[in-house]
Design a protein around this motif. Structure first.
Motif, PDB file in Angstrom:
ATOM      1  N   ILE A 263       3.983   5.970   2.780  1.00  0.00           N
ATOM      2  CA  ILE A 263       3.988   7.403   3.099  1.00  0.00           C
ATOM      3  C   ILE A 263       3.939   7.605   4.611  1.00  0.00           C
ATOM      4  O   ILE A 263       4.637   8.462   5.159  1.00  0.00           O
ATOM      5  CB  ILE A 263       2.812   8.110   2.394  1.00  0.00           C
TER       6      ILE A 263
ATOM      7  N   ASN B 191       0.846  -1.191   0.000  1.00  0.00           N
ATOM      8  CA  ASN B 191       0.000   0.000   0.000  1.00  0.00           C
ATOM      9  C   ASN B 191       0.883   1.243   0.000  1.00  0.00           C
ATOM     10  O   ASN B 191       1.721   1.409   0.885  1.00  0.00           O
ATOM     11  CB  ASN B 191      -0.919  -0.010   1.229  1.00  0.00           C
TER      12      ASN B 191
ATOM     13  N   ASP C  19       0.096   4.271   0.723  1.00  0.00           N
ATOM     14  CA  ASP C  19      -0.159   5.118   1.890  1.00  0.00           C
ATOM     15  C   ASP C  19       0.574   4.610   3.123  1.00  0.00           C
ATOM     16  O   ASP C  19       0.958   5.402   3.996  1.00  0.00           O
ATOM     17  CB  ASP C  19      -1.666   5.193   2.167  1.00  0.00           C
TER      18      ASP C  19
END
Length: 179
Positions: A80, A75, A77
């Protein structure tokens, strides 16, 4: 004529008062209010359940383990969120470093040749001269008003909040994947 020295004294007195009051720091420590729980709430001692570290291990399903691990690994995200934690950790180290002494060192060498054309009073033409130098400066700023301490505390708080955000995201993503 007599009024000017009195006026100057008043200005000096006002400036001194402004200087002294400008240096005063008043920061009260944080106080947590006492909030007693009502008597009607039941005790929670036996109501909590200890979950294993990856909570989905309760299901004993290798396919679910593989899906959730893949979701967390792929993923963007999640990447991040991990990068934000690394950034907050670096900023906390920088804020902490401002409280430490600073050391600057510089070293070098200079080599030059003299000439009678530029300096006619020198006895030797073409004499080579080499100079070596080393300089060092140690500086430390005393944190009288707590600027660096508060900045370091704020950076630690931002780091903890960022770690909490990352953990909440991972929990949410694993829950959605399991669902």
């Amino acid at each position: 004529m007599r009024r000017e020295p009195a006026r100057l004294q008043m200005l000096l007195l006002a400036g001194l008062a402004a200087l002294v009051t400008g240096c005063a720091v008043t920061r009260e420590p944080e106080r947590n209010p006492d909030l007693p729980l009502p008597e009607a709430l039941p005790p929670v001692a036996g109501m909590t359940v200890d979950l294993p570290d990856p909570w989905w291990a309760l299901f004993h399903d290798p396919a679910l383990d593989a899906l959730i691990r893949e979701a967390l690994a792929r993923n963007p995200d999640a990447a991040i969120a991990a990068a934000r934690v690394a950034e907050a950790r670096a900023l906390a180290r920088i804020a902490r470093a401002d409280q430490l002494p600073e050391l600057n060192l510089e070293a070098g060498a200079v080599r030059g040749m003299s000439s009678r054309l530029t300096q006619p009073d020198l006895p030797l033409d073409g004499a080579t001269r080499t100079e070596f130098y080393a300089r060092g400066v140690v500086s430390y700023e005393v944190d009288l008003w707590g600027r660096y301490a508060h900045a370091s505390e704020a950076a630690r708080d931002r780091l903890l909040a960022t770690e909490f955000d990352r953990d909440a995201f991972r929990l949410s993503l694993s829950g959605e994947t399991a669902r």
